[in-house]
Design an enzyme around this catalytic site. Structure first.
Site, PDB file in Angstrom:
ATOM      1  N   HIS A 177       0.827  -1.258  -0.008  1.00 36.08           N
ATOM      2  CA  HIS A 177      -0.056  -0.011   0.114  1.00 36.08           C
ATOM      3  C   HIS A 177       0.928   1.063  -0.013  1.00 36.08           C
ATOM      4  O   HIS A 177       1.657   1.603   1.010  1.00 36.08           O
ATOM      5  CB  HIS A 177      -0.962   0.013   1.214  1.00 36.08           C
ATOM      6  CG  HIS A 177      -2.164  -0.875   1.107  1.00 36.08           C
ATOM      7  ND1 HIS A 177      -2.698  -1.634   2.085  1.00 36.08           N
ATOM      8  CD2 HIS A 177      -2.616  -1.391   0.100  1.00 36.08           C
ATOM      9  CE1 HIS A 177      -3.583  -2.609   1.747  1.00 36.08           C
ATOM     10  NE2 HIS A 177      -3.847  -2.269   0.542  1.00 36.08           N
ATOM     11  N   ALA A 178       0.901   2.010  -1.036  1.00 35.51           N
ATOM     12  CA  ALA A 178       1.763   3.075  -1.330  1.00 35.51           C
ATOM     13  C   ALA A 178       2.074   3.973  -0.069  1.00 35.51           C
ATOM     14  O   ALA A 178       3.200   4.552   0.049  1.00 35.51           O
ATOM     15  CB  ALA A 178       1.378   3.997  -2.606  1.00 35.51           C
ATOM     16  N   ARG A 228      -3.124   4.894  -2.152  1.00 33.34           N
ATOM     17  CA  ARG A 228      -2.821   3.692  -1.663  1.00 33.34           C
ATOM     18  C   ARG A 228      -2.723   2.450  -2.708  1.00 33.34           C
ATOM     19  O   ARG A 228      -2.072   1.607  -2.650  1.00 33.34           O
ATOM     20  CB  ARG A 228      -4.190   3.293  -0.922  1.00 33.34           C
ATOM     21  CG  ARG A 228      -4.475   1.776  -0.326  1.00 33.34           C
ATOM     22  CD  ARG A 228      -5.859   1.582   0.090  1.00 33.34           C
ATOM     23  NE  ARG A 228      -6.308   0.338   0.291  1.00 33.34           N
ATOM     24  CZ  ARG A 228      -5.933  -0.384   1.410  1.00 33.34           C
ATOM     25  NH1 ARG A 228      -5.600   0.357   2.551  1.00 33.34           N
ATOM     26  NH2 ARG A 228      -6.824  -1.648   1.700  1.00 33.34           N
ATOM     27  N   HIS A 297       2.536  -3.598   6.772  1.00 32.81           N
ATOM     28  CA  HIS A 297       1.695  -2.339   6.688  1.00 32.81           C
ATOM     29  C   HIS A 297       1.675  -1.345   7.831  1.00 32.81           C
ATOM     30  O   HIS A 297       2.054  -1.686   8.688  1.00 32.81           O
ATOM     31  CB  HIS A 297       0.080  -3.036   6.372  1.00 32.81           C
ATOM     32  CG  HIS A 297       0.119  -3.834   5.252  1.00 32.81           C
ATOM     33  ND1 HIS A 297      -0.746  -3.441   4.297  1.00 32.81           N
ATOM     34  CD2 HIS A 297       0.375  -5.130   4.922  1.00 32.81           C
ATOM     35  CE1 HIS A 297      -1.033  -4.392   3.399  1.00 32.81           C
ATOM     36  NE2 HIS A 297       0.044  -5.313   3.640  1.00 32.81           N
ATOM     37  N   TYR A 299      -1.873   1.187   9.609  1.00 30.86           N
ATOM     38  CA  TYR A 299      -1.048   1.426  10.935  1.00 30.86           C
ATOM     39  C   TYR A 299      -2.306   0.313  11.671  1.00 30.86           C
ATOM     40  O   TYR A 299      -3.305   0.083  11.182  1.00 30.86           O
ATOM     41  CB  TYR A 299      -1.038   2.737  11.453  1.00 30.86           C
ATOM     42  CG  TYR A 299      -2.453   3.610  11.484  1.00 30.86           C
ATOM     43  CD1 TYR A 299      -2.835   4.101  10.354  1.00 30.86           C
ATOM     44  CD2 TYR A 299      -3.195   3.425  12.687  1.00 30.86           C
ATOM     45  CE1 TYR A 299      -4.091   5.033  10.246  1.00 30.86           C
ATOM     46  CE2 TYR A 299      -4.502   4.227  12.656  1.00 30.86           C
ATOM     47  CZ  TYR A 299      -4.775   4.899  11.485  1.00 30.86           C
ATOM     48  OH  TYR A 299      -6.101   5.615  11.517  1.00 30.86           O
ATOM     49  N   TYR A 349     -14.098  -7.265  10.118  1.00 31.95           N
ATOM     50  CA  TYR A 349     -13.986  -6.588   8.846  1.00 31.95           C
ATOM     51  C   TYR A 349     -13.351  -7.527   8.012  1.00 31.95           C
ATOM     52  O   TYR A 349     -12.102  -8.335   8.379  1.00 31.95           O
ATOM     53  CB  TYR A 349     -12.761  -5.492   9.373  1.00 31.95           C
ATOM     54  CG  TYR A 349     -12.434  -4.687   8.020  1.00 31.95           C
ATOM     55  CD1 TYR A 349     -13.212  -3.917   7.454  1.00 31.95           C
ATOM     56  CD2 TYR A 349     -11.033  -4.970   7.445  1.00 31.95           C
ATOM     57  CE1 TYR A 349     -12.922  -3.023   6.195  1.00 31.95           C
ATOM     58  CE2 TYR A 349     -10.725  -4.104   6.424  1.00 31.95           C
ATOM     59  CZ  TYR A 349     -11.501  -3.127   5.901  1.00 31.95           C
ATOM     60  OH  TYR A 349     -11.135  -2.535   4.846  1.00 31.95           O
ATOM     61  N   GLU A 372       0.512  -4.694  11.308  1.00 29.06           N
ATOM     62  CA  GLU A 372       0.288  -3.433  11.146  1.00 29.06           C
ATOM     63  C   GLU A 372       1.067  -2.552  11.968  1.00 29.06           C
ATOM     64  O   GLU A 372       0.983  -2.661  13.214  1.00 29.06           O
ATOM     65  CB  GLU A 372      -1.345  -3.043  11.571  1.00 29.06           C
ATOM     66  CG  GLU A 372      -2.289  -3.831  10.206  1.00 29.06           C
ATOM     67  CD  GLU A 372      -2.116  -3.060   9.243  1.00 29.06           C
ATOM     68  OE1 GLU A 372      -2.114  -1.868   8.917  1.00 29.06           O
ATOM     69  OE2 GLU A 372      -3.023  -3.704   8.329  1.00 29.06           O
TER      70      GLU A 372
HETATM   71 ZN   LIG Z   1      -1.907  -1.728   4.069  1.00 27.54          ZN
END
Ligand SMILES: [Zn+2]
Length: 409
Positions: A177-178, A228, A297, A299, A349, A372
């Site tokens: 994810h950018a 992203r 990743h 956060y 989720y 994360e």
């Molecule tokens: Zn991510």
């Protein structure tokens, strides 16, 4: 002289004008979510930009444009989810961060190539650093090109190995994810540690990919801080890009195939993104020796294990939790930061086509995780550069503890 001044002025103006303004964008934060609200949140998350991982007992944080704000507020009100405005205007925050980053870049431009942890490096700098490592240590460090992004940036990682025959392998990737800029420094720290320590290389072969989505990462630096996705074109020219972490070939779900603007748009088909098919096929190629897959990743301060689509426990759930807990304990021992160890879907989720599920479900990699990291800055994705070093310093012992557990069990 005057023309030189004009050129410099144009460059400065050009860089500011080309950068997406977040003026008027807000960040909303809900009260901790209940199980009853999660079906709505799962639906909303396909259309609005939720930060972090929403879930039961955790607040949802969502970034909204001026046009989106009343829609999300109305949806929250309909669901009786109380909420507050966390950041009333993202514009000044993003601008301040851009100026700070550009000043640090200028200050560093005369330094030799190395991994640095007091500012965010560009993709080009990270690639140069890896190239220099393979040149300096050809017997242990080998560059690997997994793919080219649709905008041409190379998906470039490194294999670090003593060349021992029949050794197990470990995989780490960052910045798929950018906008998750805090992640590449963690991959760079792993590289630095493994290059420096022959004992680590005798434990296993290490595959490390510091920027898994280089097109997007570059775009997030030059143009749009909160980008992203990948940068591949879609039929709607206003909404390019696919979420690469929904594009892996495991339980890939078309979801909302025409909602190209969604931050979690999964692509036209599994592996539609060259970055993702390059990484995924490579993982399958080395799957026989691969015992650990880690996607980094931000956060949320979480260590997540498969699966993302169900809360049903996987067969080796006890080992996954034990290894994750060893890692979380080692992180906490540094400065007290608490990472929770959770099933990816435990917050209700749900995700499909994510890389860790692919490694676990398709590659049969016994230990697969999504880390994360800590957030910061504008309530999430943009920790100031001063936070890079503390984050890296606490996460590396966590990675080492994870590796030690996995290789011993
Ligand atoms: Zn991510």
């Amino acid at each position: 002289m005057r023309s030189l001044f004009s050129i410099v002025l144009l460059m400065v103006l050009g860089s500011a004008l080309a950068y997406k303004s977040y003026s008027g964008y807000q960040v909303l934060k809900s009260a901790p979510l209940t199980a009853a609200s999660m079906p709505y949140i799962n639906r909303l998350s396909k259309h609005f930009d939720f930060w972090g991982t929403p879930g039961v007992g955790r607040p949802a944080t969502v970034m909204v444009s001026p046009e989106q704000a009343p829609l999300v507020v109305a949806a929250f009100n309909r669901m009786r989810i109380s909420h507050e405005v966390l950041i009333p205007d993202l514009g000044p925050e993003v601008e301040r961060e851009r100026l700070e980053r550009e000043a640090l870049e200028v200050a560093h431009s005369m330094k030799p190539r190395e991994a640095v942890y007091d500012r965010y490096m560009s993709c080009q700098e990270i690639h140069h650093y890896m190239r220099d490592l393979s040149a300096a240590y050809p017997e242990i460090a080998t560059g690997i090109i997994f793919a080219n992004g649709t905008e041409g940036h190379k998906v470039k990682g490194i294999k670090i190995s003593n060349g021992n025959v029949g050794q197990k392998a470990l995989w780490f990737d960052c910045a798929i994810h950018a906008r998750e800029w805090i992640t590449p420094p963690v991959c760079l720290r792993i590289i630095d540690e493994v290059i420096a320590d022959p004992a680590l290389r005798d434990l296993a072969d290490w595959y490390i990919l510091p920027v898994a989505n280089p097109d997007g990462y570059n775009y997030s630096i030059t143009t749009d801080r909160f980008w992203r996705k990948t940068r591949s074109p879609n039929p709607d020219p206003d909404c390019p890009g696919t979420d690469p972490n929904r594009n892996f070939d495991f339980l890939w779900d078309a979801g909302n195939p025409t909602d190209y603007c969604s931050e979690v748009y999964p692509g036209t088909n599994a592996f539609s993104e060259p970055e993702v098919s390059g990484i995924g096929n490579f993982i399958l190629d080395i799957a026989d020796s691969l015992v650990l897959y880690v996607a980094i990743h931000s956060y949320g301060e979480q260590i997540l294990y498969p699966y993302g689509h169900t809360v049903e426990p996987v067969p080796n759930v006890d080992q996954l939790i034990a290894a994750g807990t060893a890692s979380a304990d080692a992180i906490a021992a540094v400065a007290g930061t608490t990472y929770t160890v959770e099933n990816s879907a435990s917050g209700l989720y749900f995700t499909y086509g994510a890389s860790d599920d692919f490694a676990y479900g398709r590659g049969a990699v016994q230990y697969a995780y999504t880390y994360e990291l800590s957030g910061g800055g504008s309530a999430g994705f943009d920790p100031p550069a001063s936070l890079i070093q503390p984050v890296v310093d606490e996460v590396w012992p966590g990675i080492k503890a994870l590796v030690d557990y996995v290789l011993a069990n």
